[in-house]
Motif scaffolding. Sequence first.
Motif, PDB file in Angstrom:
ATOM      1  N   PHE A  41      68.879  16.527 -52.276  1.00  0.00           N
ATOM      2  CA  PHE A  41      69.303  15.120 -52.299  1.00  0.00           C
ATOM      3  C   PHE A  41      70.516  14.930 -53.196  1.00  0.00           C
ATOM      4  CE2 PHE A  41      69.262  11.096 -54.600  1.00  0.00           C
ATOM      5  CZ  PHE A  41      69.390  10.197 -53.538  1.00  0.00           C
ATOM      6  N   GLN A  42      70.465  15.509 -54.402  1.00  0.00           N
ATOM      7  CA  GLN A  42      71.573  15.367 -55.333  1.00  0.00           C
ATOM      8  C   GLN A  42      72.853  15.964 -54.759  1.00  0.00           C
ATOM      9  OE1 GLN A  42      70.424  16.387 -59.508  1.00  0.00           O
ATOM     10  NE2 GLN A  42      68.375  16.607 -58.648  1.00  0.00           N
ATOM     11  N   PHE A  43      72.717  17.108 -54.108  1.00  0.00           N
ATOM     12  CA  PHE A  43      73.877  17.773 -53.513  1.00  0.00           C
ATOM     13  C   PHE A  43      74.550  16.859 -52.490  1.00  0.00           C
ATOM     14  CE2 PHE A  43      75.627  20.134 -49.923  1.00  0.00           C
ATOM     15  CZ  PHE A  43      76.525  20.993 -50.539  1.00  0.00           C
ATOM     16  N   TRP A  44      73.767  16.331 -51.537  1.00  0.00           N
ATOM     17  CA  TRP A  44      74.350  15.515 -50.478  1.00  0.00           C
ATOM     18  C   TRP A  44      74.807  14.149 -50.977  1.00  0.00           C
ATOM     19  CZ3 TRP A  44      76.261  17.601 -46.437  1.00  0.00           C
ATOM     20  CH2 TRP A  44      75.703  18.777 -45.901  1.00  0.00           C
ATOM     21  N   TYR A  45      74.084  13.599 -51.912  1.00  0.00           N
ATOM     22  CA  TYR A  45      74.502  12.304 -52.473  1.00  0.00           C
ATOM     23  C   TYR A  45      75.874  12.423 -53.132  1.00  0.00           C
ATOM     24  CZ  TYR A  45      74.755   8.305 -55.623  1.00  0.00           C
ATOM     25  OH  TYR A  45      75.182   7.186 -56.295  1.00  0.00           O
ATOM     26  N   LEU A  46      76.038  13.430 -53.985  1.00  0.00           N
ATOM     27  CA  LEU A  46      77.306  13.605 -54.686  1.00  0.00           C
ATOM     28  C   LEU A  46      78.426  13.985 -53.725  1.00  0.00           C
ATOM     29  CD1 LEU A  46      76.015  15.516 -57.845  1.00  0.00           C
ATOM     30  CD2 LEU A  46      76.749  13.131 -57.732  1.00  0.00           C
ATOM     31  N   LEU A  47      78.126  14.850 -52.760  1.00  0.00           N
ATOM     32  CA  LEU A  47      79.161  15.309 -51.828  1.00  0.00           C
ATOM     33  C   LEU A  47      79.641  14.178 -50.930  1.00  0.00           C
ATOM     34  CD1 LEU A  47      80.769  17.740 -50.780  1.00  0.00           C
ATOM     35  CD2 LEU A  47      78.927  18.127 -49.123  1.00  0.00           C
ATOM     36  N   VAL A  48      78.709  13.405 -50.374  1.00  0.00           N
ATOM     37  CA  VAL A  48      79.072  12.302 -49.473  1.00  0.00           C
ATOM     38  C   VAL A  48      79.879  11.239 -50.219  1.00  0.00           C
ATOM     39  CG1 VAL A  48      78.131  10.389 -48.123  1.00  0.00           C
ATOM     40  CG2 VAL A  48      77.156  12.669 -47.882  1.00  0.00           C
ATOM     41  N   CYS A  49      79.580  11.028 -51.481  1.00  0.00           N
ATOM     42  CA  CYS A  49      80.337  10.056 -52.271  1.00  0.00           C
ATOM     43  C   CYS A  49      81.679  10.611 -52.733  1.00  0.00           C
ATOM     44  CB  CYS A  49      79.518   9.614 -53.485  1.00  0.00           C
ATOM     45  SG  CYS A  49      78.044   8.662 -53.103  1.00  0.00           S
ATOM     46  N   GLU A  50      81.730  11.891 -53.005  1.00  0.00           N
ATOM     47  CA  GLU A  50      82.937  12.477 -53.592  1.00  0.00           C
ATOM     48  C   GLU A  50      84.105  12.531 -52.612  1.00  0.00           C
ATOM     49  OE1 GLU A  50      83.895  16.359 -56.282  1.00  0.00           O
ATOM     50  OE2 GLU A  50      83.097  16.731 -54.282  1.00  0.00           O
ATOM     51  N   ILE A  51      83.855  12.923 -51.375  1.00  0.00           N
ATOM     52  CA  ILE A  51      84.954  13.133 -50.415  1.00  0.00           C
ATOM     53  C   ILE A  51      85.766  11.864 -50.181  1.00  0.00           C
ATOM     54  CG2 ILE A  51      85.485  13.745 -48.028  1.00  0.00           C
ATOM     55  CD1 ILE A  51      83.142  15.726 -48.152  1.00  0.00           C
ATOM     56  N   PRO A  52      85.155  10.725 -49.778  1.00  0.00           N
ATOM     57  CA  PRO A  52      85.971   9.518 -49.603  1.00  0.00           C
ATOM     58  C   PRO A  52      86.568   9.007 -50.904  1.00  0.00           C
ATOM     59  CG  PRO A  52      83.637   9.004 -49.370  1.00  0.00           C
ATOM     60  CD  PRO A  52      83.745  10.495 -49.419  1.00  0.00           C
TER      61      PRO A  52
END
Length: 339
Positions: A41-52
């Motif tokens: 969860f932490q991985f995808w939460y941070l990644l999805v927020c970081e790119i945009p």
Amino acid sequence: MSSSSTIQTDITDDALLSTNLSVNDTSDFPDLSAVGFSYTFQFWYLLVCEIPSLACYLFVFIYILTEKTQRRALHNHSMLVLLIICFPIVLFDYSWTIDSCRREGEVWFQGSFLCQVWWLFDYGFYNTSVVILAWSSFQRHILIFHSNLVSTKRKRLFIHYFPLTFILVYLTIFYIYVIFFPPCENQYDFTSAVCGDYPCYFTVPVLAIWDNIVHGLICTFLIAIFNITLLIRIIWQKRHQRPNWKRYRKMVVQLLSISAVYLCFNTAPSIIVTVQMAGYPDWGADVYNYFFFFTTSIQFLVPFICLLHLPNKFRKIRKLITGNRRRVMPGVIVRPIHH
């Protein structure tokens, strides 16, 4: 305060005897393994927020630096500094955290210097952004209600540029000293995120109290006070003097929006740290990690708030996407008629 993982700090008996204030047993970077979210969860939460968020940072940088009026606007200078400080946090700090989540907490590099650099981004840059925002909140009062104080180059040098430069120099020296040349010995754990530990200056009561109280709680409090009083002054003067507020509207709304985000995510952790340092180390410990995990949202949201209040942003976006290509229309040549 930082924004990605919480670390439990132990104070030595000697330190406790030397001061009535106990240094908070949780520091600014929540331990990812202690947060009740899976690494996935932490991985995808941070990644999805970081790119945009990174894309938005780059666009705002390009916009402000290429538009002369925006580049020269005094109110944009502190916002640009804030963006420059937050950008490495998202690019490096959160990227390394994402990689640690992918490795279930393990750090891919095994070097003390890189751990110190990570701490610099996480602790130093984060707290610097809070201090800069506190200064920006005060500066808006000058720009709106006392613009005569920045009406000349000399006044702008002492009232506008010097304070901002002094804050940056002071905080740079402070965090380089406490992280890279501390009066104690740093410990590193390469099997967990953020090198699994915390800068040892958190075990030095004077430095820990100064950093958490002055750079954290007091600046968070000042952000609230300056923004509330700014809003009250605007409402009062709008009713009694009726100035042209249209020219200040975007400037004010931008600051209030960014400040609201900081206060929303940063107030509770600041209060918990202060109470723990005052001698109640277990107070708020159950929710502390969760508050700090979601402080990552601050750096993710800042560029979007800045973008929303930039003029002609959609035209600039369209211009960047199309590459400013001009459509060439076929012309008709009209020959003169000779009699």
